[in-house]
Enzyme design. Structure first.
Site, PDB file in Angstrom:
ATOM      1  N   CYS A  59      14.669  69.534 -46.195  1.00  0.00           N
ATOM      2  CA  CYS A  59      13.270  69.974 -46.084  1.00  0.00           C
ATOM      3  C   CYS A  59      12.677  69.543 -44.738  1.00  0.00           C
ATOM      4  CB  CYS A  59      12.449  69.483 -47.282  1.00  0.00           C
ATOM      5  SG  CYS A  59      10.873  70.371 -47.447  1.00  0.00           S
ATOM      6  N   TYR A  60      11.738  68.588 -44.717  1.00  0.00           N
ATOM      7  CA  TYR A  60      11.175  68.104 -43.445  1.00  0.00           C
ATOM      8  C   TYR A  60      12.310  67.637 -42.532  1.00  0.00           C
ATOM      9  CZ  TYR A  60       8.435  65.198 -40.185  1.00  0.00           C
ATOM     10  OH  TYR A  60       7.864  64.641 -39.057  1.00  0.00           O
ATOM     11  N   HIS A 117      15.549  71.309 -51.716  1.00  0.00           N
ATOM     12  CA  HIS A 117      15.820  69.930 -52.176  1.00  0.00           C
ATOM     13  C   HIS A 117      17.027  69.911 -53.124  1.00  0.00           C
ATOM     14  CE1 HIS A 117      12.236  67.858 -50.590  1.00  0.00           C
ATOM     15  NE2 HIS A 117      11.651  69.036 -50.723  1.00  0.00           N
ATOM     16  N   GLY A 130       9.273  65.206 -46.157  1.00  0.00           N
ATOM     17  CA  GLY A 130       8.078  64.505 -45.701  1.00  0.00           C
ATOM     18  C   GLY A 130       6.888  65.439 -45.768  1.00  0.00           C
ATOM     19  N   LYS A 143      17.316  51.437 -62.285  1.00  0.00           N
ATOM     20  CA  LYS A 143      17.240  51.041 -63.701  1.00  0.00           C
ATOM     21  C   LYS A 143      18.452  51.516 -64.499  1.00  0.00           C
ATOM     22  CE  LYS A 143      14.001  49.483 -65.880  1.00  0.00           C
ATOM     23  NZ  LYS A 143      13.675  48.073 -66.229  1.00  0.00           N
ATOM     24  N   ASP A 153      16.202  44.008 -67.299  1.00  0.00           N
ATOM     25  CA  ASP A 153      16.409  43.462 -65.953  1.00  0.00           C
ATOM     26  C   ASP A 153      16.666  41.959 -65.994  1.00  0.00           C
ATOM     27  OD1 ASP A 153      15.863  46.045 -65.142  1.00  0.00           O
ATOM     28  OD2 ASP A 153      13.798  45.617 -64.551  1.00  0.00           O
ATOM     29  N   GLU A 182      18.585  67.397 -54.211  1.00  0.00           N
ATOM     30  CA  GLU A 182      18.555  66.200 -55.076  1.00  0.00           C
ATOM     31  C   GLU A 182      17.800  66.418 -56.379  1.00  0.00           C
ATOM     32  OE1 GLU A 182      14.936  65.674 -52.331  1.00  0.00           O
ATOM     33  OE2 GLU A 182      16.857  66.701 -52.343  1.00  0.00           O
TER      34      GLU A 182
END
Length: 510
Positions: free
Chosen positions: A78-79, A166, A51, A366, A224, A168
């Site tokens: 992190c945050y 992070h 954040g 996606k 989609d 990710e």
């Protein structure tokens, strides 16, 4: 399932994608989700995102300490890590030295489940100006850097874990391993969320939900809407009607390709209506040069055409939309700015007589939609179709749109895409296309003077389409494309390559 609680971090979707890559289902929700709702969802683990704020400021996003009493493992990133420290009696301060970018992190614990199998020194992505200066009581410091004393900490007894970096982000070399350790070794997830089971379950649910009702789908031929249509077709067959509006702004032969797959001679059991409305759209666009005006006219006219076809069908029970999970997250968390005035098919519910909306893909990213398409054996050229704007070639033609200009850009674009694929350089490209500039210049062909249009070629590399780098296409490929376009496309005597990144440019031209 794993619950991701968002505290305003820019990587919230990325965390969910990384967890799903472990075949574990994951949802993103705002940090304001009530403790009661969290209990109801019964997650196997909870992840706090990053954040932008300082946790010690009164206006900063926070959460009730009750969350640590649920007995559910928590991972703060992190945050999120600083929030854990702040809420549980540790100390968070402004760091003497901020850390941004790739950073070597030293793993101090050999017994941590989170860092099991991770190198003792590993490269991670840092992005912080605050840091945990003192870990809460009961926490072991499991990682540090020369300027960050608590790069990782955990209370194994309560299954609370925190990392300042992070995991990710792809720049964190062993980040995926850490997240996998969290979902499997800490949360003990089964890892049985797979695309084949998603497809089978979704078809079953659609059958039950729709029963003997009728459904209507606006089919664009994009991945989609195509995947949504095939799922419905497998579930309810001829109770589904797909309306394909060909606005004359598709790529070369694209309308025929969509009809070949979904039309009467295609493999799917559904009602297919193709509306060839090219002249109608060209007439509406006559004399219009302003990009936003073109977008609005195309979007509005699309709705009018679809509405007319829907009225012929009569009342339907369900309207099918190809909404995907990023749309849900962005609208649900209210953190995204509106970038385009027309995207996909906006506004249809106001014009069509239906009882309920069905969004079979609303839980998929996606890349997961593409996997579902392969499970359903949809042709690869549709599954891998590049992102294509709702207004189509209307915004790849600078200035007024005419039938003549559409043909020019269709032919040039087809040559470009063919040669890019033939050279095998398409694999790393996020998007590539030809656009028609509004510039005409003097040229010479044979012994004759020409005064024709210039085509601009665009190719970018991007992971998220928010930023993009211009791709370095081999010169011999560009040379071949240029020769073919000026020789084969009537009305073009010059070809240029766009080297601009995003920002400052956009990926599309208008």
């Amino acid at each position: 399932m794993i619950l991701v609680l968002d505290f305003g971090g820019q990587y919230n979707q990325l965390i969910a994608r990384r967890v799903r890559e472990c075949n574990v289902y994951c949802e993103v929700h705002p940090n304001t989700l009530s403790i009661g709702k969290i209990k109801e969802m019964n997650p196997k683990g909870i992840i706090f995102t990053g954040g932008p704020n300082s946790v010690y400021k009164p206006e900063s996003a926070t959460i009730s300490t009750e969350i640590f009493e649920l007995g559910v493992p928590v991972l703060g990133i992190c945050y999120g890590s600083q929030l854990i420290a702040h809420l549980l009696g540790g100390k968070v301060d402004t760091a003497p030295v901020s850390e941004y970018g790739k950073t070597e992190v030293a793993i101090k614990s050999s017994s941590s489940k989170l860092f099991d199998g991770v190198s003792s020194k590993t490269i991670c992505w840092m992005s912080h100006t605050d840091y945990i200066s003192k870990a809460p009581e009961g926490f072991e410091i499991t990682a540090d850097t020369p300027v960050c004393p608590v790069a990782g900490m955990e209370d194994e007894k309560r299954k609370i874990y925190a990392v300042q970096f992070h995991p990710e982000v792809l720049h964190s070399v062993e980040g995926s391993k850490m997240l996998s350790n969290f979902v499997y070794k800490v949360c003990e997830c089964a890892g049985d969320w797979r695309m084949d089971s998603f497809v089978a379950t979704t078809i079953k649910q659609l059958k039950e939900k729709i029963g003997s009702g009728k459904a209507l789908c606006a089919l664009s031929g994009g991945v989609d809407s195509s995947v949504a249509a095939v799922l419905l077709s497998k579930a309810i067959g001829k109770q589904l009607t797909c309306v394909f509006v060909d606005h004359g702004l598709l790529r070369k032969d694209e309308g025929d390709q969509v009809e070949a797959v979904f039309g009467p001679d295609g493999p799917y059991d559904l009602n297919f209506i193709r509306v060839n409305a090219q002249e109608r759209f060209y007439e509406k666009l006559k004399g219009v040069t302003e990009p936003e005006a073109k977008r609005k006219i195309i979007g509005e006219e699309f709705i009018r055409v679809f509405e007319e076809e829907a009225k012929k069908i009569g009342a339907v029970d369900f309207l099918v939309q190809g909404t995907i999970y990023p749309d849900v997250i962005e609208s649900g968390l209210g953190k995204s700015a509106v970038i385009k005035s027309h995207h996909n098919v906006g506004g249809l519910p106001d014009y069509v007589d239906f009882k309920e909306i069905v969004e079979p893909l609303r839980l998929l990213f996606k890349d997961e939609v593409r996997k579902a398409g392969r499970e359903l054996e949809i042709p690869e050229y549709l599954v891998n179709r590049q992102p294509f704007p709702g207004p189509g070639l209307g915004i790849r033609i600078i200035g007024e749109v005419t039938a003549e200009k559409v043909k020019i850009v269709q032919d040039a674009d087809a040559i470009y895409r063919e040669e890019i694929a033939k050279a095998g350089v398409d694999k790393n490209l996020g998007q590539y296309f030809a656009a028609l500039t509004n510039m005409r210049s003097v040229g010479v062909m044979g012994d004759f003077r020409t005064y024709d249009y210039a085509i601009a070629l665009r190719a970018v590399m991007t992971s998220d389409f928010m930023t993009a780098e211009s791709a370095q296409i081999p010169w011999e490929v560009l040379h071949k494309v240029t020769n073919r376009i000026v020789n084969e496309v009537k009305g073009v005597n010059r070809v240029m390559y766009d080297c601009t990144s995003k920002p400052p440019a956009t990926i599309e031209f208008e």
